[in-house]
Design an enzyme around this catalytic site. Structure first.
Site, PDB file in Angstrom:
ATOM      1  N   ASP A  41       0.762  -1.119   0.084  1.00  0.00           N
ATOM      2  CA  ASP A  41      -0.108  -0.008  -0.004  1.00  0.00           C
ATOM      3  C   ASP A  41       0.889   1.194   0.089  1.00  0.00           C
ATOM      4  OD1 ASP A  41       0.797  -0.192   2.610  1.00  0.00           O
ATOM      5  OD2 ASP A  41      -1.272  -0.216   3.467  1.00  0.00           O
ATOM      6  N   SER A  42       2.114   1.136  -0.099  1.00  0.00           N
ATOM      7  CA  SER A  42       3.184   2.137  -0.434  1.00  0.00           C
ATOM      8  C   SER A  42       2.886   2.728  -1.789  1.00  0.00           C
ATOM      9  CB  SER A  42       4.587   1.673  -0.433  1.00  0.00           C
ATOM     10  OG  SER A  42       4.971   0.571  -1.133  1.00  0.00           O
ATOM     11  N   ASP A  80      -1.159  -6.164   0.104  1.00  0.00           N
ATOM     12  CA  ASP A  80      -1.507  -5.239   1.271  1.00  0.00           C
ATOM     13  C   ASP A  80      -2.731  -5.272   1.529  1.00  0.00           C
ATOM     14  OD1 ASP A  80       0.456  -4.878   3.173  1.00  0.00           O
ATOM     15  OD2 ASP A  80       1.232  -3.182   1.963  1.00  0.00           O
ATOM     16  N   LYS A 108      -1.065  -9.422   2.890  1.00  0.00           N
ATOM     17  CA  LYS A 108      -0.189  -8.832   4.231  1.00  0.00           C
ATOM     18  C   LYS A 108      -1.198  -7.839   5.008  1.00  0.00           C
ATOM     19  CE  LYS A 108       3.274  -5.858   3.653  1.00  0.00           C
ATOM     20  NZ  LYS A 108       3.125  -4.667   4.456  1.00  0.00           N
ATOM     21  N   GLU A 110      -0.993  -5.477   8.809  1.00  0.00           N
ATOM     22  CA  GLU A 110      -0.191  -4.619   9.711  1.00  0.00           C
ATOM     23  C   GLU A 110      -0.422  -4.973  11.038  1.00  0.00           C
ATOM     24  OE1 GLU A 110       0.694  -0.535   8.911  1.00  0.00           O
ATOM     25  OE2 GLU A 110       1.263  -0.963   6.814  1.00  0.00           O
ATOM     26  N   GLU A 172       9.551  -4.128  10.140  1.00  0.00           N
ATOM     27  CA  GLU A 172       9.780  -2.956   9.722  1.00  0.00           C
ATOM     28  C   GLU A 172      10.479  -1.877  10.407  1.00  0.00           C
ATOM     29  OE1 GLU A 172       7.123  -1.194   7.106  1.00  0.00           O
ATOM     30  OE2 GLU A 172       8.206   0.891   6.953  1.00  0.00           O
TER      31      GLU A 172
HETATM   32  O1  KIV Z   1       3.582  -1.238   1.582  1.00  0.00           O
HETATM   33  C1  KIV Z   1       4.888  -1.416   1.434  1.00  0.00           C
HETATM   34  O2  KIV Z   1       5.586  -1.301   0.627  1.00  0.00           O
HETATM   35  C2  KIV Z   1       5.130  -2.344   2.469  1.00  0.00           C
HETATM   36  C3  KIV Z   1       6.758  -2.539   2.524  1.00  0.00           C
HETATM   37  C4  KIV Z   1       7.315  -1.519   3.305  1.00  0.00           C
HETATM   38  C5  KIV Z   1       7.003  -3.698   3.557  1.00  0.00           C
HETATM   39  O3  KIV Z   1       4.502  -2.606   3.395  1.00  0.00           O
END
Ligand code: KIV
Length: 255
Positions: A41-42, A80, A108, A110, A172
């Protein structure tokens, strides 16, 4: 690669994960042999231009997961779950299935949400955990786990996620000693970002390691290219050619 095959790499060789948000980049990374492509989600910051990951929606994640899946043959694709998509078990199951239907092999999420992780794992959806700095809820981007109490919380969360059956955990921005302790204590693969060398694998945001943004360079990012400079150079040449009438020449024109 299958997730079970990936798990067996623990202690055998390091696992490589990079983010990918589109089909072209996925094709390049997949062909290079990257083990895991993370549709992170970056995306919100890197591709969509938001200041954080909190603006990212399920629709964004589904669209970009589809694009990455179209470009991937061998890598494991992890997507994510965006903020607020896994607050309750029912929503988490429905949204995770949307990402799997879009082409993800795993999702994934968090933090430590035991009831959500348990429900996903028991319904057959592979889960990657994520502890330490949690960008979806963090007020400040700083290293986590320097204080003993915070380190013990992160350690306990990682162990609980491992016990719940996640196949992997992102660590992280945590001190390398803590990452080493977690890696030695869990059966799942630890993937570090700003977590030192002792993790089972490493991840970076692909645009960061390729040097796509000049002004942004956190301590844990190593640049392997300077693509913003390369792109700018190419664009300047194109501008020069167009403005001087050198492009298109005969070779690039139809008769
Ligand atoms: O969203 C993302 O890119 C991430 C990584 C930094 C692990 O969660």
């Amino acid at each position: 690669m299958e997730i079970e095959e990936l798990r067996r790499l623990k202690g055998v060789r390091k696992v490589v994960m990079l983010t990918a948000y589109d089909c072209q980049m996925a094709k390049i990374l997949d062909a290079a042999g990257v083990d895991i492509l993370l549709v992170g989600d970056s995306l919100g910051m890197v591709v969509l231009g938001y200041g954080n990951t909190r603006e990212v929606t399920m629709a964004d994640m589904v669209r970009h997961t589809e694009a990455v899946a179209r470009g991937t043959e061998s890598a494991v694709v992890v997507s994510d779950m965006p903020i607020n998509s896994y607050n309750a078990v029912g929503d988490a199951l429905e949204n995770a299935r949307r990402l799997i239907d879009a082409g993800a092999d795993a999702v994934k999420l968090e933090g430590n949400k035991p009831e959500v992780v348990r429900a996903l794992v028991s319904s057959g959806i592979p889960v990657m955990g994520h502890v330490g700095l949690l960008p979806q809820t963090a007020e400040r981007f700083r290293v986590r786990g320097k204080r003993r109490s915070e380190a013990e919380r992160i350690y306990a969360d990682a162990l609980e996620l491992d016990g719940l059956g996640v196949f992997s955990i992102v660590l992280e921005c945590v001190p390398m000693g803590l990452a080493k302790r977690i890696t030695g204590a869990v059966g799942s693969l630890t993937i570090g970002i700003g977590a030192g060398v002792h993790c089972d694998g490493q991840v970076l945001v692909v645009n960061d390691m390729l040097g796509m943004e000049e002004g942004f360079k956190p301590k844990h990012v190593k640049r392997y290219a300077h693509l913003s400079e390369t792109i700018k150079g190419a664009v300047l040449k194109f501008m020069e050619d167009v403005r001087s009438g050198r492009f298109p020449d005969d070779r690039h024109s139809f008769h």
